[in-house]
Design a protein around this motif. Structure first.
Motif, PDB file in Angstrom:
ATOM      1  N   THR A   1      71.945  57.441 129.072  1.00 26.31           N
ATOM      2  CA  THR A   1      72.802  56.839 129.258  1.00 26.31           C
ATOM      3  C   THR A   1      72.683  55.360 129.125  1.00 26.31           C
ATOM      4  OG1 THR A   1      73.562  57.775 130.816  1.00 26.31           O
ATOM      5  CG2 THR A   1      74.853  55.450 130.288  1.00 26.31           C
ATOM      6  N   VAL A   2      71.540  54.514 129.592  1.00 25.61           N
ATOM      7  CA  VAL A   2      70.770  53.468 129.195  1.00 25.61           C
ATOM      8  C   VAL A   2      70.334  53.327 127.691  1.00 25.61           C
ATOM      9  CG1 VAL A   2      69.430  51.470 129.453  1.00 25.61           C
ATOM     10  CG2 VAL A   2      69.870  52.435 131.363  1.00 25.61           C
ATOM     11  N   ALA A   3      69.377  54.315 127.014  1.00 25.11           N
ATOM     12  CA  ALA A   3      69.479  54.332 125.849  1.00 25.11           C
ATOM     13  C   ALA A   3      69.931  54.858 124.809  1.00 25.11           C
ATOM     14  CB  ALA A   3      67.890  55.646 125.727  1.00 25.11           C
ATOM     15  N   LEU A   4      71.175  55.424 124.856  1.00 22.79           N
ATOM     16  CA  LEU A   4      72.155  55.843 124.275  1.00 22.79           C
ATOM     17  C   LEU A   4      73.053  54.224 123.843  1.00 22.79           C
ATOM     18  CD1 LEU A   4      73.174  58.260 122.343  1.00 22.79           C
ATOM     19  CD2 LEU A   4      75.156  58.868 124.382  1.00 22.79           C
ATOM     20  N   LYS A   5      73.406  54.044 124.791  1.00 19.87           N
ATOM     21  CA  LYS A   5      73.768  52.231 124.994  1.00 19.87           C
ATOM     22  C   LYS A   5      73.181  51.521 124.027  1.00 19.87           C
ATOM     23  CE  LYS A   5      75.094  48.568 128.005  1.00 19.87           C
ATOM     24  NZ  LYS A   5      75.284  48.001 129.255  1.00 19.87           N
ATOM     25  N   VAL A   6      71.482  51.425 124.720  1.00 21.21           N
ATOM     26  CA  VAL A   6      71.151  50.484 123.504  1.00 21.21           C
ATOM     27  C   VAL A   6      70.862  50.980 121.901  1.00 21.21           C
ATOM     28  CG1 VAL A   6      68.643  49.647 122.818  1.00 21.21           C
ATOM     29  CG2 VAL A   6      69.205  50.022 125.091  1.00 21.21           C
ATOM     30  N   THR A   7      71.057  52.131 121.711  1.00 18.81           N
ATOM     31  CA  THR A   7      70.883  53.097 120.117  1.00 18.81           C
ATOM     32  C   THR A   7      72.430  52.547 120.105  1.00 18.81           C
ATOM     33  OG1 THR A   7      70.716  54.904 121.112  1.00 18.81           O
ATOM     34  CG2 THR A   7      68.008  54.334 120.733  1.00 18.81           C
ATOM     35  N   THR A   8      73.553  52.527 119.947  1.00 14.77           N
ATOM     36  CA  THR A   8      74.749  53.217 119.302  1.00 14.77           C
ATOM     37  C   THR A   8      75.739  51.251 119.315  1.00 14.77           C
ATOM     38  OG1 THR A   8      75.159  53.411 121.847  1.00 14.77           O
ATOM     39  CG2 THR A   8      74.452  55.050 119.536  1.00 14.77           C
ATOM     40  N   GLY A   9      75.022  50.988 120.919  1.00 21.64           N
ATOM     41  CA  GLY A   9      75.718  49.375 120.877  1.00 21.64           C
ATOM     42  C   GLY A   9      76.704  49.075 121.446  1.00 21.64           C
ATOM     43  N   SER A  10      77.207  51.298 121.997  1.00 24.89           N
ATOM     44  CA  SER A  10      78.724  51.503 122.791  1.00 24.89           C
ATOM     45  C   SER A  10      78.562  51.099 124.581  1.00 24.89           C
ATOM     46  CB  SER A  10      78.371  52.440 122.847  1.00 24.89           C
ATOM     47  OG  SER A  10      78.865  53.091 121.248  1.00 24.89           O
ATOM     48  N   SER A  11      80.009  51.577 124.825  1.00 19.99           N
ATOM     49  CA  SER A  11      79.669  50.569 126.124  1.00 19.99           C
ATOM     50  C   SER A  11      79.217  52.103 127.115  1.00 19.99           C
ATOM     51  CB  SER A  11      81.350  51.028 127.120  1.00 19.99           C
ATOM     52  OG  SER A  11      81.963  52.051 126.510  1.00 19.99           O
ATOM     53  N   THR A  12      79.125  51.074 128.688  1.00 21.42           N
ATOM     54  CA  THR A  12      77.871  52.249 129.021  1.00 21.42           C
ATOM     55  C   THR A  12      78.862  53.557 130.000  1.00 21.42           C
ATOM     56  OG1 THR A  12      76.962  49.930 130.651  1.00 21.42           O
ATOM     57  CG2 THR A  12      77.218  51.963 131.688  1.00 21.42           C
ATOM     58  N   ALA A  13      80.218  52.721 130.227  1.00 19.11           N
ATOM     59  CA  ALA A  13      81.268  54.873 130.293  1.00 19.11           C
ATOM     60  C   ALA A  13      81.167  55.082 129.379  1.00 19.11           C
ATOM     61  CB  ALA A  13      82.721  53.652 130.372  1.00 19.11           C
ATOM     62  N   ARG A  14      81.147  54.737 128.353  1.00 24.95           N
ATOM     63  CA  ARG A  14      81.328  56.280 127.025  1.00 24.95           C
ATOM     64  C   ARG A  14      80.222  56.874 127.069  1.00 24.95           C
ATOM     65  NH1 ARG A  14      85.129  55.782 123.302  1.00 24.95           N
ATOM     66  NH2 ARG A  14      86.812  54.312 124.464  1.00 24.95           N
ATOM     67  N   CYS A  15      79.098  55.882 127.075  1.00 26.16           N
ATOM     68  CA  CYS A  15      77.505  56.613 127.554  1.00 26.16           C
ATOM     69  C   CYS A  15      77.418  57.779 128.232  1.00 26.16           C
ATOM     70  CB  CYS A  15      76.502  55.584 126.407  1.00 26.16           C
ATOM     71  SG  CYS A  15      76.165  54.383 125.164  1.00 26.16           S
ATOM     72  N   LEU A  16      77.742  57.277 129.257  1.00 33.76           N
ATOM     73  CA  LEU A  16      77.341  57.689 130.333  1.00 33.76           C
ATOM     74  C   LEU A  16      78.698  59.094 130.406  1.00 33.76           C
ATOM     75  CD1 LEU A  16      76.443  58.267 133.395  1.00 33.76           C
ATOM     76  CD2 LEU A  16      78.565  57.018 134.397  1.00 33.76           C
ATOM     77  N   GLY A  17      79.552  59.375 130.141  1.00 35.59           N
ATOM     78  CA  GLY A  17      80.519  60.060 129.364  1.00 35.59           C
ATOM     79  C   GLY A  17      79.541  61.279 128.773  1.00 35.59           C
ATOM     80  N   VAL A  18      79.127  60.645 127.613  1.00 39.12           N
ATOM     81  CA  VAL A  18      78.376  61.565 126.944  1.00 39.12           C
ATOM     82  C   VAL A  18      77.144  62.400 127.310  1.00 39.12           C
ATOM     83  CG1 VAL A  18      76.696  61.666 124.857  1.00 39.12           C
ATOM     84  CG2 VAL A  18      79.173  60.377 124.952  1.00 39.12           C
ATOM     85  N   CYS A  19      76.208  61.713 128.300  1.00 32.61           N
ATOM     86  CA  CYS A  19      75.309  62.519 128.380  1.00 32.61           C
ATOM     87  C   CYS A  19      75.761  62.691 129.976  1.00 32.61           C
ATOM     88  CB  CYS A  19      74.416  61.074 129.466  1.00 32.61           C
ATOM     89  SG  CYS A  19      73.798  59.727 127.555  1.00 32.61           S
ATOM     90  N   PHE A  20      76.903  63.080 130.563  1.00 33.35           N
ATOM     91  CA  PHE A  20      76.992  63.119 131.884  1.00 33.35           C
ATOM     92  C   PHE A  20      77.849  64.205 131.255  1.00 33.35           C
ATOM     93  CE2 PHE A  20      80.275  64.249 135.288  1.00 33.35           C
ATOM     94  CZ  PHE A  20      79.401  64.335 136.464  1.00 33.35           C
ATOM     95  N   SER A  21      78.259  64.599 130.489  1.00 36.37           N
ATOM     96  CA  SER A  21      79.081  65.597 130.139  1.00 36.37           C
ATOM     97  C   SER A  21      77.833  67.093 130.145  1.00 36.37           C
ATOM     98  CB  SER A  21      80.544  65.402 128.823  1.00 36.37           C
ATOM     99  OG  SER A  21      79.926  65.337 127.612  1.00 36.37           O
ATOM    100  N   ALA A  22      77.111  65.743 128.759  1.00 37.35           N
ATOM    101  CA  ALA A  22      76.239  67.475 128.338  1.00 37.35           C
ATOM    102  C   ALA A  22      75.341  68.063 129.295  1.00 37.35           C
ATOM    103  CB  ALA A  22      75.240  66.562 127.261  1.00 37.35           C
ATOM    104  N   HIS A  23      74.918  67.282 130.369  1.00 33.91           N
ATOM    105  CA  HIS A  23      74.377  67.886 131.371  1.00 33.91           C
ATOM    106  C   HIS A  23      74.393  68.375 132.039  1.00 33.91           C
ATOM    107  CE1 HIS A  23      70.210  65.571 131.250  1.00 33.91           C
ATOM    108  NE2 HIS A  23      70.801  64.803 130.378  1.00 33.91           N
ATOM    109  N   CYS A  24      76.548  68.404 132.290  1.00 40.78           N
ATOM    110  CA  CYS A  24      76.890  69.494 133.212  1.00 40.78           C
ATOM    111  C   CYS A  24      77.339  70.945 132.420  1.00 40.78           C
ATOM    112  CB  CYS A  24      78.571  68.327 133.103  1.00 40.78           C
ATOM    113  SG  CYS A  24      77.964  67.864 135.027  1.00 40.78           S
ATOM    114  N   VAL A  25      77.367  70.647 130.424  1.00 40.89           N
ATOM    115  CA  VAL A  25      77.462  71.397 130.540  1.00 40.89           C
ATOM    116  C   VAL A  25      76.356  72.760 130.826  1.00 40.89           C
ATOM    117  CG1 VAL A  25      77.208  72.790 128.359  1.00 40.89           C
ATOM    118  CG2 VAL A  25      79.257  71.639 128.793  1.00 40.89           C
ATOM    119  N   LYS A  26      75.196  71.669 130.541  1.00 37.00           N
ATOM    120  CA  LYS A  26      73.568  72.716 130.549  1.00 37.00           C
ATOM    121  C   LYS A  26      73.633  73.472 131.765  1.00 37.00           C
ATOM    122  CE  LYS A  26      69.121  71.629 130.553  1.00 37.00           C
ATOM    123  NZ  LYS A  26      67.822  70.615 130.482  1.00 37.00           N
TER     124      LYS A  26
END
Length: 243
Positions: free
Chosen positions: A198-223
């Motif tokens: 989440t932190v790495a994605l936020k740093v590289t995209t400049g998006s909010s923490t909530a959105r980056c957490l949503g991306v990472c959490f959803s991917a890990h949940c599906v896995k």
């Protein structure tokens, strides 16, 4: 995220052309950021352990140093670096699946026959293959939807490198080869991996923490769901084959 992930100031994320000026071997002058007037990258003169500690503490400037100023597509032999990162990621993830599978086998009292071992290793292989394939697909899809990010080939390689590098917490699984830990440690490592992604994605995209957490959490949940979904049909198939 810059298309080529060039150098950045670790303090404010402002793009810079060079990190330092070298006058002679061992004699360098660190450049200052034109935006915040701070030293662009103080980690250049730091020991690796200091950088690692700041990464574990999830300091964004440590992630900027690693992802923009050390590892990027301008890095020499970037393709080899990416291949090695993918190999290490899959190897550690396979070891994680094997630990969980062996613990499950002991709980069920599974035999150690050749057939039983075959089904165990087959399950580990399928879990790694299917789980990581779905993880990557969901991660890229969620990045496109939640972060409104285009997925060019260059951007895909950037995002892949971000996920692989920020999953460095999986390295701590190696300690379980030497010392015996409760399997709850794997859950703790997984949580650290999600937060690091989440932190790495936020740093590289400049998006909010909530959105980056949503991306990472959803991917890990599906896995996680896909990995456990593979368990039931394989157990049924193994029982029928044994019968």
């Amino acid at each position: 995220m810059a298309a080529a992930m060039g150098y950045q100031c670790v303090e404010c994320g402002f793009a810079i052309r060079t990190l330092y000026v070298q006058y002679s071997p061992g004699n360098i002058r660190l450049m200052k950021c034109e935006n915040c007037k701070s030293v662009a990258d103080e980690y250049i003169e730091c020991e690796f352990m200091i950088i690692l500690i700041d990464l574990i503490l999830h300091k964004p400037k440590a992630y900027r140093h690693l992802l923009f100023n050390v590892l990027n597509q301008k890095t020499e032999n970037f393709q080899g670096l990416l291949r090695n990162a993918i190999f290490g990621f899959i190897l550690l993830d396979g070891y994680r699946c094997m630990l969980l599978n062996w613990q499950e086998g002991e709980r069920r009292g599974s035999s150690s026959s050749i057939i039983s071992l075959f089904w165990r290793y087959r399950k580990v292989f399928m879990a790694c293959l299917v789980g990581n394939s779905l993880f990557l697909c969901v991660f890229l899809l969620a990045t496109r939807i939640l972060l409104n990010s285009s997925l060019t080939f260059s951007r895909f390689r950037d995002l892949l490198l971000v996920i692989l590098v920020s999953s460095y917490f999986k390295i701590f699984l190696i300690a379980m080869m030497v010392w015996e830990f409760p399997l709850s440690v794997i859950l703790i490592i997984d949580l650290f991996v999600v937060s690091s992604n989440t932190v790495a994605l936020k740093v590289t995209t400049g998006s909010s923490t909530a959105r980056c957490l949503g991306v990472c959490f959803s991917a890990h949940c599906v896995k996680l769901i896909a990995t456990h979904a593979l368990e039931l049909p394989q157990i049924m198939w193994k029982n029928n084959f044994s019968g």
